[in-house]
Scaffold this active site. Sequence first.
Site, PDB file in Angstrom:
ATOM      1  N   ARG A   3      30.841  49.992  45.154  1.00 13.71           N
ATOM      2  CA  ARG A   3      30.100  49.022  45.979  1.00 13.71           C
ATOM      3  C   ARG A   3      28.869  49.705  46.574  1.00 13.71           C
ATOM      4  O   ARG A   3      28.743  49.838  47.779  1.00 13.71           O
ATOM      5  CB  ARG A   3      30.985  48.484  47.102  1.00 13.71           C
ATOM      6  N   GLN A  52      24.975  47.072  42.741  1.00 13.04           N
ATOM      7  CA  GLN A  52      25.178  45.682  43.172  1.00 13.04           C
ATOM      8  C   GLN A  52      24.983  44.662  42.051  1.00 13.04           C
ATOM      9  O   GLN A  52      25.733  43.706  41.943  1.00 13.04           O
ATOM     10  CB  GLN A  52      24.203  45.359  44.305  1.00 13.04           C
ATOM     11  N   TYR A  91      35.808  49.022  52.616  1.00 10.78           N
ATOM     12  CA  TYR A  91      36.996  48.186  52.536  1.00 10.78           C
ATOM     13  C   TYR A  91      37.830  48.309  53.803  1.00 10.78           C
ATOM     14  O   TYR A  91      37.752  49.318  54.521  1.00 10.78           O
ATOM     15  CB  TYR A  91      37.863  48.594  51.340  1.00 10.78           C
ATOM     16  N   SER A 143      31.951  41.051  43.507  1.00  9.32           N
ATOM     17  CA  SER A 143      31.123  40.301  44.451  1.00  9.32           C
ATOM     18  C   SER A 143      30.635  38.985  43.859  1.00  9.32           C
ATOM     19  O   SER A 143      30.701  37.947  44.514  1.00  9.32           O
ATOM     20  CB  SER A 143      29.912  41.132  44.885  1.00  9.32           C
ATOM     21  N   ASP A 156      28.078  44.254  40.015  1.00 11.04           N
ATOM     22  CA  ASP A 156      29.308  44.104  40.791  1.00 11.04           C
ATOM     23  C   ASP A 156      29.946  42.727  40.579  1.00 11.04           C
ATOM     24  O   ASP A 156      29.609  41.756  41.258  1.00 11.04           O
ATOM     25  CB  ASP A 156      28.965  44.347  42.262  1.00 11.04           C
TER      26      ASP A 156
END
Length: 385
Positions: free
Chosen positions: A126, A131, A232, A137, A134
């Site tokens: 992450r 990104q 997280y 997400s 990802d």
Amino acid sequence: MGLFMQIAVPSETHGLEKRVALIPDSVKKLTKAGFDIQVEKGLGDHAGFQDAQYEEAGAKVVEDRAALMAAGDIVLRVRKPTLEDIDGLKKGCIHISYLDPYNEHELVDAMAAKGVSAISMEMIPRTTRAQKMDALSSQANLAGYVMVMLAAKQLDRILPMMMTPAGTLSPSRVFVIGAGVAGLQAIATAKRLGAKVEAFDTRPVVAEQVQSVGAKFVHIDLGETGQTEGGYAKELTAEQLEMQRLGMKDIISQSDIVITTAQLFGRPAPRIITRDMVEAMKPGGIIVDMAVDSGGNVEGSVPDQVTDINGVSIIGNSNLPSEVPRDASQMYSSNLFNLISEYWQEEDKHFDLNLEDDIIQGCLITHDGAVVNEAIKNIRSQAGG
Ligand code: NAD
């Protein structure tokens, strides 16, 4: 490897999977970059993409699934493969999909034994650079939206306030537990529909993000919580979890819709809502449990079923993004395209699986006949004593 690298995209075989790994738009881009692409006949039938569109984009549509899988230098899919699928792969190929490597030891071992370089989409770090690749997400964003849609459809009320000559309807109350990517999107979606939205997360840093999308952050003092380096949530102690339940009980009993998205990466989800809390809701209330597949945040939720407890419906859809398969495929396909492009050397048509690269180190699970991922090696050595 030959001059042209083959990308193979087999159809998804899981009954509830409508998404596809590659959409025609990405086929076009990858073909332009120098790949030869084969897709299985009917690949996009459930996601709104036809064989003709794939052909137009430059792919070859093939019927023979086994031949397709055996030909791929890079194999792309959404779901994890079966053991039989792995057996049919080309030695040394790169296989990119979800893989659930924390739990699927047998699959991981089979990938290693076959000499496959397995990339697990859950394990893309992450980080800012990663990104665009990802998928957790991109898919969680859609899941957040879908949860509100499913709940709104099932609810016997409307979400916004309505003032009419016939009277005034108060807005529905929505409570979102867990305000990560999916939770924040659920909050924003419910807000746009006019609901009164509250949210809670164990990571205090989230409060500001919740307020910025227009919801009220519920403060429950659980003592030390915090987050891991990767952003997280840390696992709560049993006492903290009990404090959380007590702190949320009243809000839940007054809510029309409760959406739970609390997950702990690689571990079973926390049990946040117990049966007595469900029973304390008004009949007609709706709960959507996004964690239903990883243990469930809600007591009584069942994967892919709507469970009725005293008139309260618990929706346990285990594949929320697949409810909007076209957009979900578009996003997943872009994630894969971005991943491939990052490491594709167009001049010499070479995929540079750079083992020193931090993204590759995060998501590459097996390579050259062995399990190479540090996180997976660690949990295995712990399990083995
Ligand atoms: P997730 O799916 O693992 O968890 C969802 C949410 O549940 C998290 O916000 C977590 O804090 C929360 N949660 C866990 N236990 C809970 C409990 N008992 N009660 C209430 N909530 C609980 O998380 P995610 O959505 O994938 O993302 C986690 C974080 O990572 C977010 O802050 C997100 O913004 C960040 N992120 C960063 C990047 C990046 O920098 N590239 C990409 C994606 C996500």
